[in-house]
Design a protein around this motif. Structure first.
Motif, PDB file in Angstrom:
ATOM      1  N   ALA A  48      37.329  44.986  47.748  1.00 30.21           N
ATOM      2  CA  ALA A  48      37.513  44.022  48.833  1.00 30.21           C
ATOM      3  C   ALA A  48      36.948  42.653  48.446  1.00 30.21           C
ATOM      4  O   ALA A  48      37.532  41.617  48.768  1.00 30.21           O
ATOM      5  N   LYS A  49      35.821  42.653  47.729  1.00 32.63           N
ATOM      6  CA  LYS A  49      35.235  41.380  47.273  1.00 32.63           C
ATOM      7  C   LYS A  49      36.178  40.663  46.304  1.00 32.63           C
ATOM      8  O   LYS A  49      36.364  39.446  46.386  1.00 32.63           O
ATOM      9  N   ILE A  50      36.774  41.425  45.385  1.00 34.95           N
ATOM     10  CA  ILE A  50      37.715  40.827  44.424  1.00 34.95           C
ATOM     11  C   ILE A  50      38.922  40.252  45.158  1.00 34.95           C
ATOM     12  O   ILE A  50      39.354  39.122  44.888  1.00 34.95           O
ATOM     13  N   CYS A  51      39.462  41.018  46.113  1.00 29.18           N
ATOM     14  CA  CYS A  51      40.609  40.534  46.896  1.00 29.18           C
ATOM     15  C   CYS A  51      40.251  39.268  47.663  1.00 29.18           C
ATOM     16  O   CYS A  51      41.057  38.336  47.760  1.00 29.18           O
ATOM     17  N   PHE A  52      39.034  39.231  48.209  1.00 29.32           N
ATOM     18  CA  PHE A  52      38.603  38.067  48.982  1.00 29.32           C
ATOM     19  C   PHE A  52      38.504  36.827  48.096  1.00 29.32           C
ATOM     20  O   PHE A  52      38.927  35.731  48.496  1.00 29.32           O
ATOM     21  N   VAL A  53      37.957  36.994  46.906  1.00 28.68           N
ATOM     22  CA  VAL A  53      37.837  35.855  45.975  1.00 28.68           C
ATOM     23  C   VAL A  53      39.223  35.345  45.586  1.00 28.68           C
ATOM     24  O   VAL A  53      39.490  34.139  45.621  1.00 28.68           O
ATOM     25  N   TRP A  54      40.120  36.270  45.233  1.00 33.69           N
ATOM     26  CA  TRP A  54      41.483  35.873  44.852  1.00 33.69           C
ATOM     27  C   TRP A  54      42.202  35.215  46.023  1.00 33.69           C
ATOM     28  O   TRP A  54      42.884  34.200  45.841  1.00 33.69           O
ATOM     29  N   LEU A  55      42.046  35.779  47.208  1.00 35.94           N
ATOM     30  CA  LEU A  55      42.695  35.208  48.393  1.00 35.94           C
ATOM     31  C   LEU A  55      42.171  33.809  48.690  1.00 35.94           C
ATOM     32  O   LEU A  55      42.932  32.906  49.042  1.00 35.94           O
ATOM     33  N   GLY A 127      35.513  39.542  34.373  1.00 42.05           N
ATOM     34  CA  GLY A 127      36.416  38.446  34.030  1.00 42.05           C
ATOM     35  C   GLY A 127      37.659  38.406  34.902  1.00 42.05           C
ATOM     36  O   GLY A 127      38.218  37.337  35.148  1.00 42.05           O
ATOM     37  N   TRP A 128      38.099  39.582  35.409  1.00 40.31           N
ATOM     38  CA  TRP A 128      39.256  39.617  36.299  1.00 40.31           C
ATOM     39  C   TRP A 128      38.971  38.921  37.621  1.00 40.31           C
ATOM     40  O   TRP A 128      39.896  38.483  38.297  1.00 40.31           O
ATOM     41  N   VAL A 129      37.713  38.830  37.990  1.00 38.30           N
ATOM     42  CA  VAL A 129      37.347  38.097  39.210  1.00 38.30           C
ATOM     43  C   VAL A 129      37.459  36.598  38.956  1.00 38.30           C
ATOM     44  O   VAL A 129      37.975  35.850  39.775  1.00 38.30           O
ATOM     45  N   TYR A 130      37.003  36.158  37.775  1.00 35.80           N
ATOM     46  CA  TYR A 130      36.960  34.730  37.450  1.00 35.80           C
ATOM     47  C   TYR A 130      38.295  34.155  37.006  1.00 35.80           C
ATOM     48  O   TYR A 130      38.485  32.941  37.061  1.00 35.80           O
ATOM     49  N   ILE A 131      39.208  35.001  36.567  1.00 36.91           N
ATOM     50  CA  ILE A 131      40.466  34.486  36.009  1.00 36.91           C
ATOM     51  C   ILE A 131      41.309  33.772  37.060  1.00 36.91           C
ATOM     52  O   ILE A 131      42.187  32.964  36.741  1.00 36.91           O
ATOM     53  N   VAL A 132      41.041  34.038  38.344  1.00 37.87           N
ATOM     54  CA  VAL A 132      41.795  33.370  39.402  1.00 37.87           C
ATOM     55  C   VAL A 132      41.455  31.880  39.484  1.00 37.87           C
ATOM     56  O   VAL A 132      42.265  31.081  39.957  1.00 37.87           O
ATOM     57  N   ILE A 133      40.276  31.498  39.006  1.00 39.91           N
ATOM     58  CA  ILE A 133      39.873  30.077  39.084  1.00 39.91           C
ATOM     59  C   ILE A 133      40.817  29.198  38.259  1.00 39.91           C
ATOM     60  O   ILE A 133      41.347  28.211  38.781  1.00 39.91           O
ATOM     61  N   PRO A 134      41.070  29.500  36.971  1.00 35.29           N
ATOM     62  CA  PRO A 134      42.034  28.657  36.245  1.00 35.29           C
ATOM     63  C   PRO A 134      43.460  28.775  36.767  1.00 35.29           C
ATOM     64  O   PRO A 134      44.218  27.801  36.701  1.00 35.29           O
ATOM     65  N   ILE A 135      43.832  29.941  37.317  1.00 32.98           N
ATOM     66  CA  ILE A 135      45.182  30.079  37.887  1.00 32.98           C
ATOM     67  C   ILE A 135      45.340  29.124  39.066  1.00 32.98           C
ATOM     68  O   ILE A 135      46.328  28.381  39.156  1.00 32.98           O
ATOM     69  N   ALA A 136      44.347  29.124  39.952  1.00 36.43           N
ATOM     70  CA  ALA A 136      44.387  28.205  41.097  1.00 36.43           C
ATOM     71  C   ALA A 136      44.300  26.753  40.635  1.00 36.43           C
ATOM     72  O   ALA A 136      44.950  25.869  41.198  1.00 36.43           O
ATOM     73  N   GLY A 137      43.510  26.516  39.586  1.00 31.72           N
ATOM     74  CA  GLY A 137      43.390  25.164  39.048  1.00 31.72           C
ATOM     75  C   GLY A 137      44.708  24.624  38.531  1.00 31.72           C
ATOM     76  O   GLY A 137      45.062  23.463  38.771  1.00 31.72           O
ATOM     77  N   VAL A 138      45.466  25.462  37.829  1.00 34.49           N
ATOM     78  CA  VAL A 138      46.777  25.049  37.322  1.00 34.49           C
ATOM     79  C   VAL A 138      47.716  24.746  38.483  1.00 34.49           C
ATOM     80  O   VAL A 138      48.437  23.735  38.474  1.00 34.49           O
ATOM     81  N   CYS A 139      47.712  25.596  39.507  1.00 27.80           N
ATOM     82  CA  CYS A 139      48.576  25.374  40.678  1.00 27.80           C
ATOM     83  C   CYS A 139      48.229  24.066  41.384  1.00 27.80           C
ATOM     84  O   CYS A 139      49.123  23.272  41.723  1.00 27.80           O
TER      85      CYS A 139
END
Length: 198
Positions: A48-55, A127-139
């Motif tokens: 749930a924490k991972i989903c929340f961070v990605w969301l 790292g799967w938690v943090y990988i969303v940061i560059p994805i969101a950054g690119v968007c």
């Protein structure tokens, strides 16, 4: 560019909805296993924490693309049209730099550092938690770049019009509002009282 923006917004919107549904289901399962089954789930809290961070990150990128983020633009709206355009271009340029350097590059570095650290309850690396940061950054960088081009060419205004949520949206609502204002007893009484005073 408009097609790219629309496609990216649609993708982010669908992913955000799916992530929100998974988050609700996972949290509900955690409550059920803890309170009803009395055998707490070991994986649901971490998932749930991972989903929340990605969301949070992907939802923020979606909101930025919709130009729905909070902005204090009171002073900017007092400027001339050219001044508003220059101010908006400067703001979007700063966002582009932050999204490119801070989120994309910094997020990749953070994910690299955490890629060999394992989560306690799930077979994933942190790292799967943090990988969303560059994805969101690119968007966000793509949205900022599109906004820079559209504002610079005059394809969109520097600052969108503020819509009054109580204002009538079509002709029928306008007529209903006019009839409602004329026919209310308070307004009729006020009009009668003002005539008596005269």
């Amino acid at each position: 560019m408009a097609v790219l923006k629309k496609a990216l917004l649609s993708t982010l919107g669908v992913i955000s909805v799916v992530l929100f549904a998974i988050l609700v289901a996972t949290t509900s399962w955690q409550v059920i296993t803890r309170q009803i089954l009395h055998t707490p789930s070991t994986w649901s809290e971490e998932f749930a924490k991972i989903c929340f961070v990605w969301l949070t990150f992907l939802g923020s990128a979606f909101l930025f693309g919709e130009r729905g983020h909070i902005a204090v633009d009171f002073l900017a709206r007092k400027l001339s049209e050219g001044g508003q355009r220059a101010m908006q271009l400067f703001v979007q340029l700063m966002i582009l730099v932050f999204a490119g350097v801070g989120m994309t590059w910094g997020g990749i570095l953070a994910a690299k550092v955490a890629w060999h650290q394992n989560l306690t309850a799930l077979p994933f690396a942190i790292g799967w938690v943090y990988i969303v940061i560059p994805i969101a950054g690119v968007c966000i960088a793509i949205f900022a770049l599109i906004d820079i081009v559209q504002v610079a060419t005059g394809a969109q205004p520097a600052y969108l019009e503020i819509e009054d949520p109580d204002a009538p949206r079509n002709h029928q609502e306008l007529e209903e509002a006019a009839q409602g204002e004329i026919g209310t007893p308070d307004k009729v009484a006020t009009a009668t009282d003002s005539k008596e005073v005269k």
